[in-house]
Design a protein around this motif. Structure first.
Motif, PDB file in Angstrom:
ATOM      1  N   PRO A  10       0.732  -1.143  -0.075  1.00  0.00           N
ATOM      2  CA  PRO A  10      -0.016  -0.052  -0.032  1.00  0.00           C
ATOM      3  C   PRO A  10       0.798   1.283   0.114  1.00  0.00           C
ATOM      4  CG  PRO A  10       0.241  -0.904   2.105  1.00  0.00           C
ATOM      5  CD  PRO A  10       0.899  -1.788   1.337  1.00  0.00           C
ATOM      6  N   GLN A  11       0.323   2.367  -0.209  1.00  0.00           N
ATOM      7  CA  GLN A  11       0.974   3.517  -0.202  1.00  0.00           C
ATOM      8  C   GLN A  11       0.920   4.055   1.267  1.00  0.00           C
ATOM      9  OE1 GLN A  11       2.114   5.285  -2.962  1.00  0.00           O
ATOM     10  NE2 GLN A  11       1.558   3.304  -4.064  1.00  0.00           N
ATOM     11  N   GLN A  12       1.499   5.152   1.571  1.00  0.00           N
ATOM     12  CA  GLN A  12       1.868   5.661   2.928  1.00  0.00           C
ATOM     13  C   GLN A  12       0.426   5.501   3.761  1.00  0.00           C
ATOM     14  OE1 GLN A  12       4.338   7.657   4.400  1.00  0.00           O
ATOM     15  NE2 GLN A  12       3.294   7.886   6.345  1.00  0.00           N
ATOM     16  N   LEU A  13       0.416   4.753   4.760  1.00  0.00           N
ATOM     17  CA  LEU A  13      -0.662   4.501   5.656  1.00  0.00           C
ATOM     18  C   LEU A  13      -1.181   5.925   6.189  1.00  0.00           C
ATOM     19  CD1 LEU A  13       0.203   1.118   7.392  1.00  0.00           C
ATOM     20  CD2 LEU A  13      -1.280   1.517   5.357  1.00  0.00           C
ATOM     21  N   ARG A  14      -2.394   6.177   6.795  1.00  0.00           N
ATOM     22  CA  ARG A  14      -2.758   7.098   7.399  1.00  0.00           C
ATOM     23  C   ARG A  14      -3.549   7.019   8.784  1.00  0.00           C
ATOM     24  NH1 ARG A  14      -5.574  10.273   2.630  1.00  0.00           N
ATOM     25  NH2 ARG A  14      -6.107   8.236   2.171  1.00  0.00           N
ATOM     26  N   ASN A  15      -3.805   7.839   9.719  1.00  0.00           N
ATOM     27  CA  ASN A  15      -4.653   7.650  10.564  1.00  0.00           C
ATOM     28  C   ASN A  15      -6.086   7.502  10.072  1.00  0.00           C
ATOM     29  OD1 ASN A  15      -2.888   6.954  12.957  1.00  0.00           O
ATOM     30  ND2 ASN A  15      -2.537   9.751  12.736  1.00  0.00           N
ATOM     31  N   PHE A  16      -7.104   7.025  11.058  1.00  0.00           N
ATOM     32  CA  PHE A  16      -8.413   7.067  10.592  1.00  0.00           C
ATOM     33  C   PHE A  16      -9.177   7.457  11.824  1.00  0.00           C
ATOM     34  CE2 PHE A  16     -12.671   5.796   9.588  1.00  0.00           C
ATOM     35  CZ  PHE A  16     -12.735   6.026   8.304  1.00  0.00           C
ATOM     36  N   TYR A  17      -9.777   8.653  11.815  1.00  0.00           N
ATOM     37  CA  TYR A  17     -10.467   8.942  12.790  1.00  0.00           C
ATOM     38  C   TYR A  17     -11.487  10.012  12.417  1.00  0.00           C
ATOM     39  CZ  TYR A  17      -6.883  12.892  13.167  1.00  0.00           C
ATOM     40  OH  TYR A  17      -6.007  13.818  12.761  1.00  0.00           O
ATOM     41  N   ALA A  18     -12.646  10.150  13.053  1.00  0.00           N
ATOM     42  CA  ALA A  18     -13.555  11.356  12.731  1.00  0.00           C
ATOM     43  C   ALA A  18     -14.229  10.872  11.318  1.00  0.00           C
ATOM     44  CB  ALA A  18     -13.333  12.889  12.758  1.00  0.00           C
ATOM     45  N   GLY A  19     -14.148   9.523  10.917  1.00  0.00           N
ATOM     46  CA  GLY A  19     -14.821   9.050   9.659  1.00  0.00           C
ATOM     47  C   GLY A  19     -14.080   9.244   8.675  1.00  0.00           C
ATOM     48  N   ASP A  20     -12.644   9.720   8.678  1.00  0.00           N
ATOM     49  CA  ASP A  20     -11.934   9.860   7.540  1.00  0.00           C
ATOM     50  C   ASP A  20     -10.520   9.651   7.691  1.00  0.00           C
ATOM     51  OD1 ASP A  20     -11.493  10.658   5.094  1.00  0.00           O
ATOM     52  OD2 ASP A  20     -12.127  12.618   4.859  1.00  0.00           O
ATOM     53  N   TRP A  21      -9.696   9.470   6.455  1.00  0.00           N
ATOM     54  CA  TRP A  21      -8.265   9.432   6.777  1.00  0.00           C
ATOM     55  C   TRP A  21      -7.548  10.838   7.105  1.00  0.00           C
ATOM     56  CZ3 TRP A  21      -6.813   4.367   7.026  1.00  0.00           C
ATOM     57  CH2 TRP A  21      -7.610   3.759   6.225  1.00  0.00           C
ATOM     58  N   HIS A  22      -6.357  10.580   7.904  1.00  0.00           N
ATOM     59  CA  HIS A  22      -5.916  11.640   8.081  1.00  0.00           C
ATOM     60  C   HIS A  22      -4.210  11.670   8.179  1.00  0.00           C
ATOM     61  CE1 HIS A  22      -9.237  14.022   9.566  1.00  0.00           C
ATOM     62  NE2 HIS A  22      -9.866  12.827  10.059  1.00  0.00           N
ATOM     63  N   ALA A  23      -3.514  12.192   7.426  1.00  0.00           N
ATOM     64  CA  ALA A  23      -1.962  12.115   7.431  1.00  0.00           C
ATOM     65  C   ALA A  23      -1.499  12.502   8.806  1.00  0.00           C
ATOM     66  CB  ALA A  23      -1.487  12.934   6.265  1.00  0.00           C
ATOM     67  N   GLY A  24      -0.452  12.196   9.385  1.00  0.00           N
ATOM     68  CA  GLY A  24       0.316  12.516  10.458  1.00  0.00           C
ATOM     69  C   GLY A  24       1.171  13.508  10.152  1.00  0.00           C
ATOM     70  N   HIS A  42       4.831   2.952   4.994  1.00  0.00           N
ATOM     71  CA  HIS A  42       5.111   3.975   6.418  1.00  0.00           C
ATOM     72  C   HIS A  42       3.517   4.246   7.031  1.00  0.00           C
ATOM     73  CE1 HIS A  42       8.720   4.496   3.700  1.00  0.00           C
ATOM     74  NE2 HIS A  42       9.321   4.439   4.753  1.00  0.00           N
ATOM     75  N   ALA A  43       3.842   4.395   8.182  1.00  0.00           N
ATOM     76  CA  ALA A  43       2.619   4.788   8.932  1.00  0.00           C
ATOM     77  C   ALA A  43       3.051   5.996   9.731  1.00  0.00           C
ATOM     78  CB  ALA A  43       2.135   3.824   9.772  1.00  0.00           C
ATOM     79  N   PRO A  44       1.836   6.879  10.219  1.00  0.00           N
ATOM     80  CA  PRO A  44       2.095   8.209  11.166  1.00  0.00           C
ATOM     81  C   PRO A  44       2.652   7.631  12.419  1.00  0.00           C
ATOM     82  CG  PRO A  44      -0.167   8.036  10.079  1.00  0.00           C
ATOM     83  CD  PRO A  44       0.345   6.661   9.721  1.00  0.00           C
ATOM     84  N   LEU A  45       3.666   8.681  12.875  1.00  0.00           N
ATOM     85  CA  LEU A  45       4.153   8.459  14.236  1.00  0.00           C
ATOM     86  C   LEU A  45       3.240   9.772  14.976  1.00  0.00           C
ATOM     87  CD1 LEU A  45       5.922   7.388  16.389  1.00  0.00           C
ATOM     88  CD2 LEU A  45       7.626   9.201  15.496  1.00  0.00           C
ATOM     89  N   SER A  46       2.042   9.259  15.343  1.00  0.00           N
ATOM     90  CA  SER A  46       1.193  10.059  15.850  1.00  0.00           C
ATOM     91  C   SER A  46       1.446  10.768  16.941  1.00  0.00           C
ATOM     92  CB  SER A  46      -0.346   9.599  16.084  1.00  0.00           C
ATOM     93  OG  SER A  46      -0.639   8.857  15.058  1.00  0.00           O
ATOM     94  N   ARG A  47       1.146  12.101  17.507  1.00  0.00           N
ATOM     95  CA  ARG A  47       1.613  12.510  18.647  1.00  0.00           C
ATOM     96  C   ARG A  47       0.391  13.183  19.290  1.00  0.00           C
ATOM     97  NH1 ARG A  47       4.807   9.374  19.321  1.00  0.00           N
ATOM     98  NH2 ARG A  47       6.990   9.682  19.219  1.00  0.00           N
ATOM     99  N   GLN A  48       0.660  14.261  20.344  1.00  0.00           N
ATOM    100  CA  GLN A  48      -0.706  14.677  21.048  1.00  0.00           C
ATOM    101  C   GLN A  48      -1.829  15.245  20.060  1.00  0.00           C
ATOM    102  OE1 GLN A  48      -0.476  14.174  24.543  1.00  0.00           O
ATOM    103  NE2 GLN A  48      -2.610  14.312  24.039  1.00  0.00           N
ATOM    104  N   THR A 211      -1.869   5.678  14.698  1.00  0.00           N
ATOM    105  CA  THR A 211      -0.777   4.705  14.526  1.00  0.00           C
ATOM    106  C   THR A 211       0.417   5.469  15.359  1.00  0.00           C
ATOM    107  OG1 THR A 211       0.124   5.396  12.682  1.00  0.00           O
ATOM    108  CG2 THR A 211      -1.493   3.372  12.594  1.00  0.00           C
ATOM    109  N   GLY A 212       1.440   4.878  15.729  1.00  0.00           N
ATOM    110  CA  GLY A 212       2.465   5.365  16.527  1.00  0.00           C
ATOM    111  C   GLY A 212       3.347   4.429  17.385  1.00  0.00           C
ATOM    112  N   ASP A 213       4.030   5.026  18.224  1.00  0.00           N
ATOM    113  CA  ASP A 213       5.007   4.225  18.893  1.00  0.00           C
ATOM    114  C   ASP A 213       4.549   3.987  20.312  1.00  0.00           C
ATOM    115  OD1 ASP A 213       5.500   6.575  19.826  1.00  0.00           O
ATOM    116  OD2 ASP A 213       7.655   6.713  19.224  1.00  0.00           O
ATOM    117  N   ARG A 214       5.383   3.578  21.420  1.00  0.00           N
ATOM    118  CA  ARG A 214       5.154   3.583  22.786  1.00  0.00           C
ATOM    119  C   ARG A 214       4.652   4.885  23.277  1.00  0.00           C
ATOM    120  NH1 ARG A 214      10.140  -0.200  25.239  1.00  0.00           N
ATOM    121  NH2 ARG A 214       9.446  -2.112  24.236  1.00  0.00           N
ATOM    122  N   GLU A 215       5.417   5.868  22.924  1.00  0.00           N
ATOM    123  CA  GLU A 215       4.785   7.356  23.492  1.00  0.00           C
ATOM    124  C   GLU A 215       3.451   7.577  23.086  1.00  0.00           C
ATOM    125  OE1 GLU A 215       6.301  12.071  22.988  1.00  0.00           O
ATOM    126  OE2 GLU A 215       7.893  10.146  22.622  1.00  0.00           O
TER     127      GLU A 215
END
Length: 491
Positions: A10-24, A42-48, A211-215
């Motif tokens: 697949p292409q770059q993965l994105r988060n999915f929230y509020a009913g839609d895709w969102h790039a990190g 690759h997948a987003p390294l999501s933060r706050q 998506t993201g890491d332990r943080e």
């Protein structure tokens, strides 16, 4: 070893929230195919900011989803199950690519139970029970309500990414909660696909994935909007979650590690037991908290059982997802391969490697099916969770001979319970009375008799001690995602 790839990346993965895709906002994390050790997306390294947005969507959705009827929630879950079943090939391909699991086994052993569990909780949503309404005090009528808790935060592991996501979201959604879920950083793909699929049938923001890491995981479980947090993972991670939740008095649901004892008595069918233990020990490369990898053998069958297990191991095939003969695929990551190899490399002098004990040639994070004998109760490979295709065998009675059947049984129970874990276990015997005595005495959340590893949606899964608390599957799981309210009215 073959190194083919089964599907296009697949292409770059994105988060999915509020009913839609969102790039990190971050450039993202590498997602590796463990069968080739190559980065494929690759997948987003999501933060706050991303975590806050997902929780904001979940809180808004709760105003709608939290007030739906059980029938409405049932229908939505049934539609999700039907669509997942119809798109099974797509999900199997993605799961195999992201985990290295054999395609055939994923299609036959993981997708059908996942669909079934969604359907179970769809039905369970309509049969929650409580005390009957009545006059428990003269002049007053009382009744109880089971209500959704609210927004829940969930973290899933990398060994069964899709199935564990369903174990988490199905009871939570069935009870009327909304969800923010973080999949393991190495295996985000199918959870994101599931969120997109579910959004077709749920109010916007009901099920959100970041998506993201332990943080990132720490942000999810400590977020003030979460009223309950649930994790399947390591003991260390579970303790950290419990500590973080305590600061805000959040409810916690933990399914952690395991070190399942497999008690094989003298009257067991050794050939049948060895075949079943091998299957349950090497399934998913032994990356299962309930794996049958800690064998306790009675003196009369020990040598025969070790030989039978070694023979089974030598006949067990590991290979890439497309290999139809593969019983299991690679380990999850280079780090997991190093961990499993380390256990074998550090074996004490009293231990003997009867089969395997090495990496096969070729790329990928593969490890050979391994059997180790001669181990004692205090050895690291017996006390700690290896989480790989390594079956250890020790005698029920160590350093003594001529013990009675009663003494062997008592010692076996002591050895089996001599662990900080308490998730699963099994007893292998032709003696019905012994099977019941031993199963009663074992301190584990599940005891199988003359089998090991089958699970059904109707029965609870969860452990004691350092294996955590709370139940997955069954009505007990659904109840974990509810709160109980007493309403009293003066007559």
């Amino acid at each position: 070893m073959p190194t083919d790839t089964t599907t296009s990346a697949p292409q770059q993965l994105r988060n999915f929230y509020a009913g839609d895709w969102h790039a990190g906002a971050d450039a993202g994390m590498d997602v590796v195919d463990p069968a080739t050790a190559q980065v494929y997306t690759h997948a987003p390294l999501s933060r706050q900011a991303e975590v806050d947005a997902a929780y904001s969507a979940a809180a808004k959705a709760f105003d709608t989803w939290g007030h739906t009827t059980p029938a409405e929630r049932q229908l939505a879950l049934l539609k999700i199950a039907d669509t997942l079943e119809a798109r099974a090939d797509e999900f199997v391909a993605a799961e195999s690519r992201n985990t290295g699991k054999p395609l055939g086994l994923t299609a036959s052993e993981e997708l059908p139970p996942a669909v079934d569990q969604l359907r179970f909780f769809a039905g369970a949503a309509r049969v929650l029970e409580g005390k009957s309404a009545g006059e428990y005090m003269a002049g007053f009528t009382s009744y109880t309500r089971r209500e959704p808790i609210g927004v829940v935060g969930q973290v899933t592991p990398w060994n069964y990414p899709l199935m564990m996501a369903i174990w988490k979201i199905a009871p939570a959604l069935a009870a009327g909660n909304t969800v923010v879920l973080k999949p393991a950083e190495t295996t985000p793909e199918t959870t994101l696909l599931l969120a997109e699929l579910a959004a077709e049938f749920l109010p916007e923001g009901t099920f959100n994935v970041v998506t993201g890491d332990r943080e990132t995981g720490a942000m999810v479980v400590s977020h003030p909007a979460a009223k309950l947090v649930s994790i399947t993972g390591s003991v260390r991670a579970g303790m950290q979650v419990a500590q973080a939740a305590a600061a805000d008095l959040k409810r916690v649901h933990l399914e952690l590690g395991g070190k399942a004892p497999v008690l094989v008595f003298d009257d067991a069918d050794v050939v049948a037991a060895a075949a079943a233990i091998t299957e349950a020990g090497y399934f998913n490369a032994g990356q299962d908290c309930t794996a049958a990898t800690r064998v306790l053998a009675a003196p009369g069958v020990h040598d025969e059982l070790v030989a039978a297990l070694a023979e089974q191991a030598r006949g067990t095939v590991t290979g890439p997802p497309s290999d139809p003969d593969a019983a299991y695929g690679p380990l999850n990551s280079a780090a997991q391969l190093e961990k499993v190899s380390g256990f074998v490399d550090r074996l004490p002098d009293n231990a003997s490697v009867e089969a395997g004990g090495s990496r096969p040639d070729g790329p990928g994070f593969f490890y050979s099916p391994t059997v180790v004998s001669g181990l004692r109760s205090g050895d690291e490979a017996v006390t700690d969770e290896i989480f790989g295709p390594v079956i250890t065998v020790q005698k029920m009675v160590e350093g003594s001979a001529g013990s009675s059947a009663e003494e062997v049984e008592a010692q076996a129970i002591r050895q089996a319970n001599d662990t900080r874990y308490g998730l699963a276990s099994s007893v292998w015997t032709a003696d019905h009375g012994r099977a019941l005595r031993v199963s009663n005495a074992l301190n584990f959340g599940c005891v199988w008799i003359n089998t090991h590893i089958p699970l059904v949606a109707e029965m609870p899964h969860g452990g004691f001690g350092h294996s955590g608390y709370g139940k997955d599957l069954s009505m007990y799981s659904l109840e974990d995602y509810t709160r109980v309210k007493h309403v009293m009215s003066a007559l």
